[in-house]
Scaffold this active site. Structure first.
Site, PDB file in Angstrom:
ATOM      1  N   CYS A  53      10.772  -3.657   7.005  1.00 24.52           N
ATOM      2  CA  CYS A  53      10.282  -4.121   5.819  1.00 24.52           C
ATOM      3  C   CYS A  53       9.817  -5.687   6.288  1.00 24.52           C
ATOM      4  CB  CYS A  53      11.336  -4.227   4.871  1.00 24.52           C
ATOM      5  SG  CYS A  53      12.810  -5.686   5.282  1.00 24.52           S
TER       6      CYS A  53
ATOM      7  N   GLU B 252       2.359   0.370   1.038  1.00 26.90           N
ATOM      8  CA  GLU B 252       3.140   0.162   2.396  1.00 26.90           C
ATOM      9  C   GLU B 252       3.152   1.533   3.058  1.00 26.90           C
ATOM     10  OE1 GLU B 252       7.547   0.188   1.839  1.00 26.90           O
ATOM     11  OE2 GLU B 252       7.737  -1.393   3.049  1.00 26.90           O
TER      12      GLU B 252
END
Ligand code: NAD
Length: 502
Positions: free
Chosen positions: A282, A385
């Site tokens: 992340c 993402e």
């Protein structure tokens, strides 16, 4: 024989009674190596009941009792680093050194929890009024739950439970069903350290288990780390059920490179941060914004370095990057690269068709390194993402344009600036909309005694994870106002007015 991973409830292994299991795959071979039990509502209820029963004594235990167990757990964790890293590599696919890194960063939070006594000291004001003292104390919540993602199967649970149990709570963890073994090992080490039965429990499973934790009346708080859509769902649902929630979501982390930056250092950093753990972090850098005329030179330096990355099984010490978590995820990542040119990007490196040559590894979830240049902000490869080894480079003329790009992103987890100009770096720290900022540091994951968390769609809730925020999240405040009248005082008498201090 296929290995079976079971729940850990009340201090012991509990076989899945629901009969439902999920497959755990070795990403390097594509083989299903393990079956993980999926909890039913009744099994989640059993874990919460064990945690509730344990809270009756653990919540009353002394700080010395709690911290002495955590110190023993820390020593055991230290001694079992390699074993935990091997479990991670076998189910996640990341290389062994990277898996060791995540254990080390989890251990930092155990360090913090070992010193919980200092954080829980409370406050005292004496003589706030005549013979009146006021103290503020913080107390545990009760049973708290953690729901964690696949990409850090040891570290992310350790962002949560060491502080939660140090504060006197009991814990139910629902780890990722894709790589569940590390969490069970942590449970075994906690038991070996002397943690009383029921203080830490693990239930495996999917949405059924998660939803039960979100609605269970005895669960007082939920910590979640995972993708943005699920983080939003967890925050909304658990909040509606009256729980305290911190839900950390996905990311698209930008790295600005200003024209005065050391381009070799910036290229090293971009490659390490974009392709480490195959981009499944992340805090991975997935967008570099090259400012001014340095774009071509920077992209060339990134390309030279990226091409040399050794891809292979995580268990091979020569490998620098392993496979992706699932075949489905691998194929999805490839589509972003395959569609990039049509969206206006220049494809400098295309790793979408890469496959690792090696007997026994033919069906691994392999993908190579991709580098996309001059990516428009409208491209899906920029907007989503990707969570794979795909780095987008965007070009701008000025710092202001670059900042606007970062701040227009719906995500706000981490970001970095590479420059030799202290004034520009300072301006960026203040102007950028993200929770964690690196100055010449590409992955600014804060140390345990600060806190970790993003802004915007990267975090739902008021608290970051660990650090002082962690202690605050896992405790609730109480303020005690005390008067000990002097026997010589005249009786106060009845006074219906609102109490005033004098
Ligand atoms: P995920 O959201 O798919 O899963 C996370 C957890 O939620 C798992 O335990 C999973 O079983 C559960 N879950 C999945 N779908 C669910 C549903 N519909 N209902 C209820 N529960 C559900 O995330 P992932 O793929 O395991 O992990 C990768 C994601 O996590 C990435 O988006 C990454 O950015 C994010 N992440 C964020 C941070 C952070 O600190 N912000 C850290 C690590 C990972």
């Amino acid at each position: 024989m296929t290995k079976i991973v079971n729940h850990w409830i009340g201090g012991k292994t509990v076989e899945g009674a629901s009969g439902t299991h999920g497959p755990v795959t070795d990403p390097a071979t594509g083989e299903v190596t393990t079956k993980v039990a999926f909890a039913s509502v009744d099994e989640v209820d059993a874990a919460v009941a064990a945690a509730k029963e344990a809270f009756a004594t653990w919540g009353q235990s002394s700080l010395a009792q709690r911290t002495s167990i955590l110190f023993r757990f820390r020593a055991l964790l230290d001694a079992h680093r390699d074993e935990i890293a091997e479990l991670i590599t076998a189910e996640h696919g990341k290389v062994h050194s990277d898996a060791l890194g995540e254990v080390a960063r989890g251990l930092e939070i155990v360090d913090l929890a070992c010193g919980i006594s200092v954080q829980l000291k409370g406050e005292l004001s004496t003589q706030v009024a005549s013979r009146v003292d006021v103290s503020s104390i913080r107390q545990p919540l009760g049973v708290v739950a953690g729901i964690t993602p696949f990409n850090f199967p040891a570290m992310v649970p350790m962002w949560m439970f060491p502080l939660a149990i140090a504060c006197g709570n009991t814990f139910v963890l629902k780890p990722s069903e894709k790589d569940p073994s590390a969490s069970v090992k942590l449970a075994e080490l906690l038991a070996e350290a002397g943690l009383p039965d029921g203080v830490f429990n693990v239930v495996h499973g999917d949405k059924v288990a998660v939803d039960r934790l979100l609605e269970h009346p005895d669960v007082k708080a939920v910590s979640f780390v995972g993708s943005t859509p699920i983080a939003r769902y967890i925050h909304t649902t658990a909040s509606a059920n009256g729980k305290r929630v911190q839900a950390l979501g996905g990311a698209k982390n930008h790295m600005l490179v200003l024209p005065d930056a050391d381009l070799d250092a910036a290229a090293d950093a971009a490659v390490s941060a974009a392709y480490g753990s195959a981009g499944e972090r992340c805090m991975a850098i997935s967008a570099v914004v090259a400012v001014g005329a340095i774009g071509d030179e920077l992209v060339e330096k990134i390309r030279e370095r990226a091409e040399k990355i050794k891809i292979g099984p995580g268990s091979d010490p020569a490998s620098e990057m392993g496979p992706l978590i699932t075949k489905v995820h691998r194929d999805k990542v490839a589509t972003y690269v395959e569609g990039a040119a049509a969206e206006g990007a220049e494809v400098v490196l295309d790793g979408s068709a890469y496959t690792y040559e090696g007997a026994g590894f033919e069906n691994g979830h392999w993908i190579g390194i991709s580098l996309l240049d001059k990516v428009p902000t409208s491209a899906k490869a920029y907007q989503d993402e990707i969570f794979g080894p795909v780095l987008c480079v965007l070009r701008t003329e000025t710092y202001e344009e670059a900042l606007d790009i970062v701040n227009a992103s719906p995500f706000g987890n981490g970001t970095a600036i590479f420059t030799r100009d202290g004034g520009a770096a300072r301006r960026f720290q203040l102007e950028v909309e993200a929770g964690m900022v690196g100055v010449n540091v590409p992955i600014p994951v804060p140390v345990g005694y600060h806190s970790f968390g993003g802004w915007k769609d990267s975090l739902f809730g008021d608290h970051h994870i660990y650090g002082n925020d962690g202690t605050h999240f896992y405790t609730r405040g109480k303020v005690v106002t005390t008067r000990w009248p002097d026997p010589a005082d005249a009786p106060a008498g009845v006074d219906l007015g609102f109490p005033r201090n004098h």
